[in-house]
Write an enzyme that holds these catalytic residues in place. Structure first.
Site, PDB file in Angstrom:
ATOM      1  N   SER A 103       0.823  -1.214   0.000  1.00  0.00           N
ATOM      2  CA  SER A 103       0.000   0.000   0.000  1.00  0.00           C
ATOM      3  C   SER A 103       0.849   1.252   0.000  1.00  0.00           C
ATOM      4  O   SER A 103       0.338   2.340  -0.231  1.00  0.00           O
ATOM      5  CB  SER A 103      -0.855   0.049   1.263  1.00  0.00           C
ATOM      6  OG  SER A 103      -1.686  -1.058   1.344  1.00  0.00           O
ATOM      7  N   HIS A 129      -1.215  -2.550  -7.214  1.00  0.00           N
ATOM      8  CA  HIS A 129      -1.883  -2.243  -5.946  1.00  0.00           C
ATOM      9  C   HIS A 129      -3.396  -2.326  -6.093  1.00  0.00           C
ATOM     10  O   HIS A 129      -4.021  -1.452  -6.689  1.00  0.00           O
ATOM     11  CB  HIS A 129      -1.442  -0.840  -5.472  1.00  0.00           C
ATOM     12  CG  HIS A 129      -2.064  -0.438  -4.181  1.00  0.00           C
ATOM     13  ND1 HIS A 129      -2.537   0.832  -3.940  1.00  0.00           N
ATOM     14  CD2 HIS A 129      -2.309  -1.145  -3.049  1.00  0.00           C
ATOM     15  CE1 HIS A 129      -3.026   0.889  -2.725  1.00  0.00           C
ATOM     16  NE2 HIS A 129      -2.910  -0.295  -2.166  1.00  0.00           N
ATOM     17  N   GLU A 143      -3.891   0.413  -8.906  1.00  0.00           N
ATOM     18  CA  GLU A 143      -2.801   1.356  -9.182  1.00  0.00           C
ATOM     19  C   GLU A 143      -1.601   0.552  -9.682  1.00  0.00           C
ATOM     20  O   GLU A 143      -1.231  -0.447  -9.062  1.00  0.00           O
ATOM     21  CB  GLU A 143      -2.391   2.101  -7.907  1.00  0.00           C
ATOM     22  CG  GLU A 143      -3.321   3.225  -7.522  1.00  0.00           C
ATOM     23  CD  GLU A 143      -2.854   3.959  -6.264  1.00  0.00           C
ATOM     24  OE1 GLU A 143      -2.842   5.182  -6.276  1.00  0.00           O
ATOM     25  OE2 GLU A 143      -2.512   3.297  -5.264  1.00  0.00           O
ATOM     26  N   ASN A 158      -3.827   6.030  -1.270  1.00  0.00           N
ATOM     27  CA  ASN A 158      -3.558   6.059   0.173  1.00  0.00           C
ATOM     28  C   ASN A 158      -2.878   7.343   0.629  1.00  0.00           C
ATOM     29  O   ASN A 158      -2.987   7.723   1.790  1.00  0.00           O
ATOM     30  CB  ASN A 158      -2.745   4.832   0.579  1.00  0.00           C
ATOM     31  CG  ASN A 158      -3.613   3.590   0.569  1.00  0.00           C
ATOM     32  OD1 ASN A 158      -4.817   3.677   0.807  1.00  0.00           O
ATOM     33  ND2 ASN A 158      -3.028   2.452   0.266  1.00  0.00           N
TER      34      ASN A 158
END
Ligand SMILES: NC(=O)c1ccc[n+]([C@@H]2O[C@H](COP(=O)([O-])OP(=O)(O)OC[C@H]3O[C@@H](n4cnc5c(N)ncnc54)[C@H](O)[C@@H]3O)[C@@H](O)[C@H]2O)c1
Length: 293
Positions: A121, A142, A154, A192
């Site tokens: 992450s 991701h 991602e 994130n």
């Protein structure tokens, strides 16, 4: 020298690894799911089975699709069983030392042309890639949680990632029926980098007594039109994962605005990690979740 992807290894059969194995199997890949013990692999396979059954009951996949996908799923108790895979997606805990150790054990087993991806992450793809024997065939893929439902992936290139690796990963994500957003390799990438400081701020808002768990979540659901409140979301992500991401942001960007809230640290120290341990900002042990503050 990138091979066509047919067989996929997944390391870590927690909530993300099992979700990744699930979508890969449904998309037609042979999948080998690894974790620290047979019990953990079995529990990952059991949750995939249940989630596929839910998809059948909702008419999203047929019973035949489910049974064919389950046939493509294999538990892999040791890394040797990944010798023949074309792509490995590492999705173990968000801890750089653990991930590095996995790569050091895995690389000698893999065929030279196999691609290696991480579902981290937040940790630097370039740094993780540099700890392997194949930085040019290493990439960040991701996924979002829950994997079978969330559309975005991602893709993050490390400094050495070759174009063929990037294109192969893009094709793989498309075959899973998901949409790619390309992020540069900076701490926590895009989703994130934006989401976790908001969650951390919600925890500060609780810590400072501005609102209760329930009022903060209600405020953001009804006041900002978020589908779930930030504390509910933190429990869903896992408070250990939230803390790790904030630590990566704090250290990686060297800015005090990313300081993890001490209350988040306290919950993690207590082992109250959210839904996966049945207690976090809410207590999930009863019929309905009850706020813990
Ligand atoms: N939770 C989220 O919302 C989310 C979203 C996107 C990405 N991620 C990332 O996905 C990864 C996994 O997160 P998760 O939420 O599934 O965590 P989790 O705690 O549910 O699962 C982690 C799994 O890794 C296993 N594991 C630990 N060490 C291992 C090893 N040496 N070899 C094999 N397996 C090992 C654990 O036994 C556990 O089953 C992390 O890097 C996390 O940052 C999480």
């Amino acid at each position: 020298m990138v091979v066509e992807i047919k067989k996929v290894g997944v390391i870590g059969s927690g909530q993300m690894g099992s979700g990744i194995a699930h979508v890969c199997a449904v998309a037609g890949y042979q999948v080998y799911l690894n974790d620290l013990s047979r019990d953990r692999i079995e529990s990952g396979l059991a949750s995939i089975n249940g989630n596929m059954a839910r998809q059948v009951s909702k008419g999203q996949i047929s019973e035949e699709d489910r049974s064919a996908a389950l046939d493509r799923l294999h538990g892999a108790e040791n890394l040797d069983m990944l010798a023949d895979v074309d792509l490995v997606i590492e999705s173990a805990v968000e801890n750089e030392q653990v991930k590095r150790k996995i790569f050091s054990q895995l690389c000698p087993v893999l065929k030279p042309e196999a691609m290696l991806a991480t579902n981290t992450s937040s940790i630097s793809i370039t740094r993780l890639a540099a700890s392997t024997d194949r930085p040019e065939r290493f990439i960040g893929i991701h996924f979002m949680n829950p994997v079978p439902i969330m559309e975005l992936v991602e893709l993050v290139r490390g400094i050495a990632t070759e174009d063929e690796t990037f294109e192969a990963a893009k094709g793989f994500v498309a075959r899973l029926g998901k949409t790619t957003a390309v992020a540069e390799d900076f701490p926590a990438f895009m989703v994130n980098r934006i989401l976790l400081p908001m969650i951390n701020e919600a925890i500060y808002t609780l810590y400072e007594g501005v609102g209760s768990v329930e009022s903060i979540d209600t405020a953001m659901r009804l006041g900002a039109n978020h589908p779930m409140g930030p504390l509910q979301l933190a429990d869903f992500i896992g408070l250990d994962t939230c803390l790790s991401i904030m630590q990566v942001l704090y250290e990686g960007l060297a800015d005090s605005k990313y300081r993890p809230c001490p209350l988040l640290v306290k919950y993690v120290e207590a082992g109250w990690l959210g839904r996966k341990t049945r207690r976090g900002f809410y207590d999930y042990r009863g019929e309905t979740p009850v706020p813990t503050r």
